[in-house]
Design a protein around this motif. Structure first.
Motif, PDB file in Angstrom:
ATOM      1  N   VAL A 128     -13.980  55.444  29.013  1.00  8.78           N
ATOM      2  CA  VAL A 128     -13.441  55.556  30.139  1.00  8.78           C
ATOM      3  C   VAL A 128     -12.727  57.064  30.176  1.00  8.78           C
ATOM      4  O   VAL A 128     -11.811  56.720  29.169  1.00  8.78           O
ATOM      5  CB  VAL A 128     -12.418  54.555  30.803  1.00  8.78           C
ATOM      6  N   SER A 129     -13.001  57.935  30.631  1.00  9.84           N
ATOM      7  CA  SER A 129     -12.297  59.126  30.360  1.00  9.84           C
ATOM      8  C   SER A 129     -11.901  60.128  31.576  1.00  9.84           C
ATOM      9  O   SER A 129     -12.755  60.163  32.655  1.00  9.84           O
ATOM     10  CB  SER A 129     -13.290  60.031  29.497  1.00  9.84           C
ATOM     11  N   ASN A 130     -10.631  60.648  31.479  1.00 12.43           N
ATOM     12  CA  ASN A 130     -10.515  62.011  32.323  1.00 12.43           C
ATOM     13  C   ASN A 130     -11.318  63.077  31.770  1.00 12.43           C
ATOM     14  O   ASN A 130     -10.866  63.608  30.521  1.00 12.43           O
ATOM     15  CB  ASN A 130      -8.930  62.194  32.151  1.00 12.43           C
ATOM     16  N   VAL A 145     -11.145  58.797  40.559  1.00  8.34           N
ATOM     17  CA  VAL A 145      -9.842  57.907  40.047  1.00  8.34           C
ATOM     18  C   VAL A 145      -9.638  58.347  38.557  1.00  8.34           C
ATOM     19  O   VAL A 145     -10.348  58.636  37.738  1.00  8.34           O
ATOM     20  CB  VAL A 145     -10.061  56.448  39.956  1.00  8.34           C
ATOM     21  N   ARG A 146      -8.288  58.800  38.391  1.00  7.55           N
ATOM     22  CA  ARG A 146      -7.840  59.514  36.885  1.00  7.55           C
ATOM     23  C   ARG A 146      -6.865  58.503  36.497  1.00  7.55           C
ATOM     24  O   ARG A 146      -5.913  58.039  37.085  1.00  7.55           O
ATOM     25  CB  ARG A 146      -7.220  61.005  37.177  1.00  7.55           C
ATOM     26  N   LYS A 147      -6.855  58.623  35.135  1.00  2.79           N
ATOM     27  CA  LYS A 147      -5.744  57.809  34.522  1.00  2.79           C
ATOM     28  C   LYS A 147      -4.414  58.793  34.708  1.00  2.79           C
ATOM     29  O   LYS A 147      -4.245  60.098  34.936  1.00  2.79           O
ATOM     30  CB  LYS A 147      -5.942  57.954  32.941  1.00  2.79           C
ATOM     31  N   PRO A 148      -3.204  58.149  34.940  1.00  3.80           N
ATOM     32  CA  PRO A 148      -2.961  56.731  34.444  1.00  3.80           C
ATOM     33  C   PRO A 148      -3.008  55.883  35.511  1.00  3.80           C
ATOM     34  O   PRO A 148      -2.438  54.677  35.344  1.00  3.80           O
ATOM     35  CB  PRO A 148      -1.414  57.014  34.035  1.00  3.80           C
ATOM     36  N   ASP A 149      -4.055  55.960  36.524  1.00  4.86           N
ATOM     37  CA  ASP A 149      -4.280  54.979  37.415  1.00  4.86           C
ATOM     38  C   ASP A 149      -4.952  53.655  36.702  1.00  4.86           C
ATOM     39  O   ASP A 149      -5.886  54.007  36.264  1.00  4.86           O
ATOM     40  CB  ASP A 149      -5.025  55.677  38.546  1.00  4.86           C
ATOM     41  N   PRO A 150      -4.374  52.422  36.832  1.00  5.56           N
ATOM     42  CA  PRO A 150      -4.805  51.453  36.275  1.00  5.56           C
ATOM     43  C   PRO A 150      -6.505  50.952  36.983  1.00  5.56           C
ATOM     44  O   PRO A 150      -7.262  50.340  36.037  1.00  5.56           O
ATOM     45  CB  PRO A 150      -4.216  50.193  36.518  1.00  5.56           C
ATOM     46  N   THR A 157      -9.997  49.204  35.427  1.00  5.03           N
ATOM     47  CA  THR A 157     -10.681  48.100  36.031  1.00  5.03           C
ATOM     48  C   THR A 157     -12.165  48.433  36.369  1.00  5.03           C
ATOM     49  O   THR A 157     -13.093  47.496  36.076  1.00  5.03           O
ATOM     50  CB  THR A 157      -9.800  47.729  37.558  1.00  5.03           C
ATOM     51  N   LEU A 158     -12.320  49.692  36.723  1.00  4.21           N
ATOM     52  CA  LEU A 158     -13.978  49.940  36.867  1.00  4.21           C
ATOM     53  C   LEU A 158     -14.646  49.654  35.737  1.00  4.21           C
ATOM     54  O   LEU A 158     -15.783  49.503  35.509  1.00  4.21           O
ATOM     55  CB  LEU A 158     -13.998  51.459  37.249  1.00  4.21           C
ATOM     56  N   PRO A 175      -1.449  51.772  31.285  1.00  7.38           N
ATOM     57  CA  PRO A 175      -2.247  51.380  32.554  1.00  7.38           C
ATOM     58  C   PRO A 175      -3.477  50.473  32.118  1.00  7.38           C
ATOM     59  O   PRO A 175      -3.754  49.563  33.065  1.00  7.38           O
ATOM     60  CB  PRO A 175      -3.084  52.883  33.121  1.00  7.38           C
ATOM     61  N   ALA A 176      -3.934  50.500  31.078  1.00 16.90           N
ATOM     62  CA  ALA A 176      -4.945  49.422  30.497  1.00 16.90           C
ATOM     63  C   ALA A 176      -4.017  48.074  30.483  1.00 16.90           C
ATOM     64  O   ALA A 176      -4.715  46.986  30.675  1.00 16.90           O
ATOM     65  CB  ALA A 176      -5.313  49.986  29.125  1.00 16.90           C
ATOM     66  N   LYS A 177      -2.879  47.950  29.843  1.00 18.00           N
ATOM     67  CA  LYS A 177      -2.091  46.800  30.071  1.00 18.00           C
ATOM     68  C   LYS A 177      -1.730  46.490  31.532  1.00 18.00           C
ATOM     69  O   LYS A 177      -1.929  45.082  31.745  1.00 18.00           O
ATOM     70  CB  LYS A 177      -0.839  46.977  29.531  1.00 18.00           C
ATOM     71  N   ALA A 178      -1.577  47.144  32.610  1.00 18.89           N
ATOM     72  CA  ALA A 178      -1.369  46.879  33.751  1.00 18.89           C
ATOM     73  C   ALA A 178      -2.572  46.233  34.459  1.00 18.89           C
ATOM     74  O   ALA A 178      -2.496  45.631  35.313  1.00 18.89           O
ATOM     75  CB  ALA A 178      -0.814  48.216  34.499  1.00 18.89           C
ATOM     76  N   ALA A 179      -3.730  46.796  33.741  1.00 18.46           N
ATOM     77  CA  ALA A 179      -5.107  46.304  34.428  1.00 18.46           C
ATOM     78  C   ALA A 179      -5.429  44.742  33.719  1.00 18.46           C
ATOM     79  O   ALA A 179      -6.401  44.116  34.177  1.00 18.46           O
ATOM     80  CB  ALA A 179      -6.147  47.133  34.010  1.00 18.46           C
TER      81      ALA A 179
END
Length: 512
Positions: free
Chosen positions: A409-411, A440-445, A449-450, A475-479
Motif C-alpha cells: 500500500v503506497s502513496n 485514495v491517499r494516506k493518511p486516509d484509513p 482497508t483496500l 491510519p492503519a490502527k484506525a482501520a
C-alpha cells in the motif's frame, strides 16, 4: 531523561578525542529527537532516579556495577554492562562468539607451532597500551613476548596463530542496518603499529551481507548495542574474527554511525513496555502483512527528504539545508499537482525528474550554482544507496512471502508497478494498492482497508509495516490493523510518542 557516560582516558589509548567525539555526536542526534541529555564521566557516575536511560561507554568495575543496579531497577542501559564485562575477558568472549556461529582465531596449545607466527595478548581487561598486544614471528619470540607480559604482572595471556589475509575493521549498531567495513591498510588509520602486520590488503572478495548478519546476530546475543572489531579475510573469502569491542570510536564513519545509534536508543525507549516482536504468524493471530513502500523498503526507514539531503552532503553540493528543504518541498508539490511522472518511468527516471526540479529551484536562488553539474552525481549516489537498501529488503520479503501473503500500500505517482519490476520486487506482493491508481491517499484509513480487502481477511488478522507514524501507523490502527513502526531518521526534529504502534523496529531484518 538520558545520561551519557564518557570513558576513562586509560581505556582510550590514542583515541581520547575520537571516543569523546562519537559520544558528543550521538548526544546531538538524540537532542534532535527532543530528548534532554546530561553527561558525566564514568569515575563520577552516580545513579539518579530521574534518569531512565543510560548511554554508557564505561568500563570500570565500579561504574559497571552501578549500571547493573540501574538496569535491575528498570532503566535502559546501552551497552549492557554484562556484555561489557564479557568483553573484558578475551578468552570467554571468543568462546561466546564461537557459540554464536562466528569463526574465531583459536588459542594455541603450549606445544603447538604456528607457521605464520603468533599473537600474544593479555586476557583480562582492555588494551591500554601498545605492548598489551604483540606479534611473534616464531616460537622464540612468542616465549619472549609472554615473558615480557609476566614481568609486568600479567600472567593470564592468550596466544593465537596469525591469520593470513586482509585485515578488515568493522563497525555496527545492533538491530539496525548500519554496518561498515574499512581496510586500515588503505586509509592508514592505525591505532597501534601491529595492525600493519597483515600488510597491504589484497581485497579478497567476501560476502559482506553474510558477515553483517552473522556479526550483528552475535552482538545481539551478547548484548552489545554498539560494537566494532577486526576480521581477517583470507583468499577464499573466509572471515575470521580476531577482535571484538564494545563501543569503538567509529571515527571513520562517525556522523552516519551516530544517526544509527540514536535510532537504536529511540527504538529501545519507544519499545519499552510493548509486546516483543514474536514470529508474525503467532503474533495476535496475524495472518498477512501490508507493507508501505517509500521510506520503508527503499531507504532503511529514512524519510526520503533526509535521504536526499544526505546525498547532497556526500556529494558536497554547495547549498545549506534550509534551501534544500525548500527545494524538496517545491519538487514534491510540483510532482503532486502535475502528471509529470508517467506510468513507464523507472525509479531512476523518477529520481532524475525529482532531483532536476530541486536543483533548478536552487539554481534560480543561488548565483553561480549549476544544476546540470550536480544532477548525475546525486542521482548516481542515491540510486546506488536505494539498490543496496532494496536488496536487503527483498531478502526479508522473500522469506516472509513463504509464510504468509503480502500486499503493498503506497502513496506513489502511478508508476509503482514499473519500479517494483525494476527492483525485482514484482513477484512478492499479492496485490499493489497505489494511491494514484485507487484515488485514495494516506493518511486516509480507507487505503489500508483496500489492502485488507485484497487479502480477504479481517483487519485484526493483518499487520501493517511502515516508516511514517502519521501516514502509516495511525491510519492503519484506525482501520483495525496491528502495526509495526519502522522508525528511522525523520524529516523533522522530534518524534511522535509512538503509543499506537504495537511494535517498534529499526531494521526489517527484525521481521525475520
Amino acid at each position: 531523561m538520558i545520561l551519557a557516560i564518557s570513558r576513562a582516558m586509560k581505556y582510550s589509548p590514542n583515541c581520547v578525542a575520537k571516543d569523546a567525539a562519537i559520544l558528543n555526536c550521538l548526544c546531538k542526534e538524540l537532542m534532535h529527537y527532543g530528548y534532554d541529555i546530561d553527561s558525566t564521566d564514568e569515575t563520577s557516575l552516580r545513579l539518579n532516579a530521574k534518569k531512565r536511560v543510560y548511554i554508557s561507554m564505561a568500563r570500570t568495575d565500579e561504574a559497571l556495577d552501578l549500571l547493573n543496579l540501574a538496569s535491575e531497577r528498570g532503566a535502559i542501559v546501552m551497552n549492557d554492562p554484562h556484555a561489557v564485562v564479557l568483553c573484558k575477558n578475551r578468552r570467554l568472549l571468543m568462546e561466546r562468539l564461537k557459540l554464536a556461529g562466528l569463526c574465531v582465531a583459536e588459542e594455541c596449545d603450549d606445544n603447538e607451532t604456528a607457521a605464520n607466527g603468533y599473537w600474544i595478548k593479555k586476557n583480562r581487561g582492555y588494551s591500554e597500551q601498545e605492548n598489551d598486544v604483540s606479534y611473534a614471528r616464531n616460537d622464540e619470540e612468542r616465549i619472549m613476548a609472554v615473558e615480557q607480559l609476566k614481568k609486568r604482572g600479567i600472567t593470564d595471556v592468550t596466544v593465537t596463530p596469525h591469520v593470513v589475509g586482509d585485515l578488515v575493521k568493522f563497525y555496527g549498531v545492533a538491530g539496525t542496518d548500519f554496518f561498515r567495513t574499512f581496510y586500515p591498510g588503505d586509509d592508514h588509520q592505525y591505532k597501534f603499529a601491529q595492525e600493519k602486520v597483515n600488510g597491504r590488503p589484497q581485497h579478497f572478495p567476501f560476502d559482506k551481507d553474510a558477515l553483517q548478519r552473522n556479526i550483528d546476530a552475535a552482538a545481539r546475543q551478547i548484548g552489545l548495542d554498539f560494537y566494532g572489531g577486526d576480521v581477517v579475510i583470507d583468499k577464499q573469502g573466509k572471515a575470521t574474527v580476531i577482535d571484538f569491542n564494545d563501543w569503538p570510536s567509529f571515527s571513520r564513519c562517525r556522523e552516519e554511525a551516530a544517526r544509527a545509534m540514536a535510532l537504536a536508543v529511540v527504538r529501545r525507549i519507544k519499545q519499552k513496555g510493548k509486546m516483543p516482536l514474536l514470529p508474525l504468524g503467532s503474533h495476535a493471530g496475524v495472518r498477512a502483512i501490508i507493507f508501505d513502500y517509500g521510506g520503508t523498503l527503499d531507504t532503511g526507514g529514512t524519510h526520503w527528504g533526509k535521504q536526499l539531503w544526505h546525498a547532497y552532503q556526500r556529494q558536497q553540493v554547495p547549498v545549506d539545508e534550509q534551501l534544500f528543504r525548500e527545494a524538496y518541498v517545491h519538487a514534491e508539490r510540483t510532482l503532486g499537482k502535475n502528471p509529470i511522472i508517467k506510468p513507464d518511468f523507472t525509479f531512476r527516471k523518477t529520481l532524475e525528474t525529482k532531483v532536476d526540479i530541486e536543483l533548478k529551484y536552487i539554481e534560480e536562488r543561488v548565483e553561480g550554482f549549476c544544476a546540470k553539474q550536480w544532477l548525475k552525481p546525486i542521482v548516481d549516489d542515491l540510486y546506488a544507496e536505494t539498490l543496496s537498501h532494496t536488496r536487503r529488503s527483498r531478502e526479508v520479503l522473500e522469506l516472509l512471502a513463504q509464510k504468509m501473503p503480502m500486499v503493498l500500500v503506497s502513496n506513489f505517482y502511478g508508476n509503482v508497478a514499473t519500479v517494483l519490476k525494476e527492483m525485482n520486487l514484482d513477484h512478492i506482493f499479492k496485490q499493489v494498492i497505489e494511491s494514484a491508481v485507487v484515488g485514495v491517499r494516506k493518511p486516509d484509513p480507507r487505503i489500508f482497508t483496500l489492502g485488507v480487502e485484497a487479502l480477504e481477511l479481517k483487519p485484526e488478522e493483518v499487520v501493517v509495516v511502515g516508516d511514517s507514524y502519521d501516514k502509516d501507523i495511525l491510519p492503519a490502527k484506525a482501520a483495525g490493523c496491528h502495526t509495526v513502526w519502522f522508525v528511522g531518521e525523520g524529516w523533522n526534529d522530534g518524534l511522535p510518542d509512538g503509543d499506537e504502534a504495537d511494535v517498534v523496529i529499526t531494521s526489517l531484518r527484525e521481521l525475520e
